[in-house]
Design a protein around this motif. Structure first.
Motif, short mmCIF file in Angstrom:
data_model
loop_
_atom_site.label_atom_id
_atom_site.label_comp_id
_atom_site.label_asym_id
_atom_site.label_seq_id
_atom_site.Cartn_x
_atom_site.Cartn_y
_atom_site.Cartn_z
N THR A 1 0.77 -1.17 0.09
CA THR A 1 0.04 -0.01 -0.02
C THR A 1 0.95 1.35 0.18
O THR A 1 0.69 2.13 -0.76
N LEU A 2 1.91 1.29 0.88
CA LEU A 2 2.77 2.46 0.98
C LEU A 2 3.35 2.63 -0.25
O LEU A 2 3.65 3.83 -1.00
N ARG A 3 3.93 1.59 -1.09
CA ARG A 3 4.73 1.67 -2.27
C ARG A 3 3.67 2.30 -3.37
O ARG A 3 4.02 3.13 -4.25
N ARG A 4 2.43 1.94 -3.62
CA ARG A 4 1.35 2.40 -4.45
C ARG A 4 1.28 4.12 -4.03
O ARG A 4 1.42 4.86 -5.10
N ILE A 5 1.14 4.59 -2.65
CA ILE A 5 0.94 5.94 -2.28
C ILE A 5 2.39 6.61 -2.86
O ILE A 5 2.18 7.72 -3.18
N ASN A 6 3.35 5.88 -2.89
CA ASN A 6 4.69 6.53 -2.85
C ASN A 6 5.24 6.63 -4.26
O ASN A 6 6.36 6.36 -4.61
N GLY A 7 4.09 6.37 -5.31
CA GLY A 7 4.27 6.19 -6.63
C GLY A 7 5.28 5.29 -7.30
O GLY A 7 6.21 5.11 -8.01
N GLY A 8 5.07 3.98 -6.53
CA GLY A 8 5.91 2.85 -6.83
C GLY A 8 7.31 2.64 -6.31
O GLY A 8 7.96 1.60 -6.55
N LYS A 9 7.62 3.51 -5.46
CA LYS A 9 8.86 3.33 -4.67
C LYS A 9 8.92 2.79 -3.25
O LYS A 9 7.90 3.17 -2.54
N SER A 10 9.49 1.76 -2.90
CA SER A 10 9.62 1.02 -1.73
C SER A 10 9.67 1.67 -0.56
O SER A 10 10.44 2.54 -0.55
N ILE A 11 8.92 1.25 0.47
CA ILE A 11 9.11 1.86 1.74
C ILE A 11 9.05 0.70 2.69
O ILE A 11 8.14 -0.20 2.62
N THR A 12 9.93 0.59 3.54
CA THR A 12 10.12 -0.42 4.72
C THR A 12 9.53 -0.02 6.16
O THR A 12 9.77 1.07 6.43
#
Lengths: 247, 247
Positions: free
Chosen positions: B34-45
């Motif tokens: 979900t965070l990656r989608r919200i962040n324009g495709g960039k991964s978040i841990t």
């Protein structure tokens, strides 16, 4: 053949309702499969006080069935409880007079409908209540609910698909309780309820409580069989059949 | 990069635990997707206060993560809550100091463990409590629980597979409440808990309450790291991480 009455509860989440249908996972099919195994492969039909829809739950559904052997109630209950899936529970089993009929002799049914009013839907209530984002006016809904009580032709609160001819029912009492800051329970007591009637009444009460229908909407809906005075059908997961009583 | 702290709840029933694993459906994977989608495709841990096992629930898990934009807490919470599945809920999101760490700075955790003592397993509790057929002695379990409190080396109550070196933990309080005729809740407050420690302690307390281990079994187990003085690991579905507090 001895007749048995059983009180059962079930979590309806994973079922396509109570009644047997081709290729569908239903409460009736699970219980009849279990009875057939116990009965050496011979089929037994069960008769509920009434069907419940897909996703609807029960904490006090009543069924009857004829079984060709005399069985101690508690031992029979234990066998049925342990051999049915974990989401179906046999609360009690007893032998009854062979005149007993779970549907025809039902005198009163009680349904509860749970609404989660939390800011976000509670993950632990999502299968057992319907989430509403707004805060409905409790006093207005209580006034509106008074119009439901008594004997009425409830045709306007019966979903299409019902084969029932006489749509007159008597609702003994409707109460609405705020059981916590974020949870409402609608309680319906009556001599019988039509197909989706409780859910249509709850959907209408919530729309009244939200100011989108007048407080006397249910009176008007019943008087004129006026669909415009009714709300949407509330979701199945909030509904519980709590009790069935007999003459 | 701004750091955010979130309080989340989740129904662990349909997950293979919190932590990302290859090809498994986990809480962490859902939230990071979900965070990656919200962040324009960039991964978040994301970093939790601690993992929870397969089938274990949370009503107050805390996570932190770094996200490259300034976001209003309530709007961010709403976006994350509505875009994650219905069995994961974001209760709050707030921007925090970039020194904040959900795991290292946790001061105290509270776990609850629910036991269903009903004659038959309740279908509506089956995913949220463990069913025990016998009636354990509450007073004996309360006496036995006193031996858990304080600072101890809890190695004997740590399941194999843990990489943790120092197995000393301080348990502030253990209480056992009978919340209804058929439901017990074990409440654990401590500065940290080892892998499966709460479930091993509950399994031991129930075995003491059932008379199969002496009341001082936990004292002996801790003194001598004696596995024979411990019970089985209680099932995951009864366990809830309720709260994590910080310095």
């Amino acid at each position: 053949m001895p007749r048995y009455k059983a009180v059962i509860s079930y979590d309806g989440t994973n079922y396509a309702g109570f009644q047997v249908q081709n290729n569908a996972h239903t409460i009736q099919a699970e219980i009849e499969n279990t009875l057939r195994r116990i009965n050496g492969g011979k089929s037994i039909t069960i008769h509920p006080s009434g069907r419940t829809d897909s996703g609807v739950h029960a904490k006090g559904q009543v069924i009857h069935f004829d079984y060709p052997h005399e069985r101690d109630g508690e031992k029979f209950r234990f066998a049925l409880d342990t051999q049915t899936p974990a989401d179906i529970c046999f609360q009690s089993v007893e032998q009854v007079d062979d005149e007993f009929h779970a549907r025809y002799l039902a005198k009163e049914k009680i349904y509860h409908y749970h609404v989660d009013l939390g800011q976000s839907p509670d993950p632990f209530k999502r299968l057992y209540s319907a989430h509403y984002r707004y805060q409905p006016d409790l006093e207005i809904m209580r006034q509106a609910a008074k119009y439901i009580e008594g004997e009425h032709d409830f045709s306007v609160f019966c979903a299409t698909g019902s084969a029932v001819q006489d749509k007159t029912r008597t609702v003994h009492e409707v109460t609405i309780e705020k059981v916590s800051e974020t949870e409402l329970v609608f309680i319906f007591r009556g001599n019988g309820f039509l197909y989706k009637m409780v859910r249509m009444l709850v959907g209408t009460l919530l729309k009244i409580g939200n100011g989108q229908l007048p407080v006397d909407a249910i009176e008007k809906a019943l008087l004129n069989q006026d669909k415009k005075m009714t709300g949407p059908t509330a979701h199945p997961e909030g509904l519980f059949l709590m009790n069935v009583s007999y003459k």
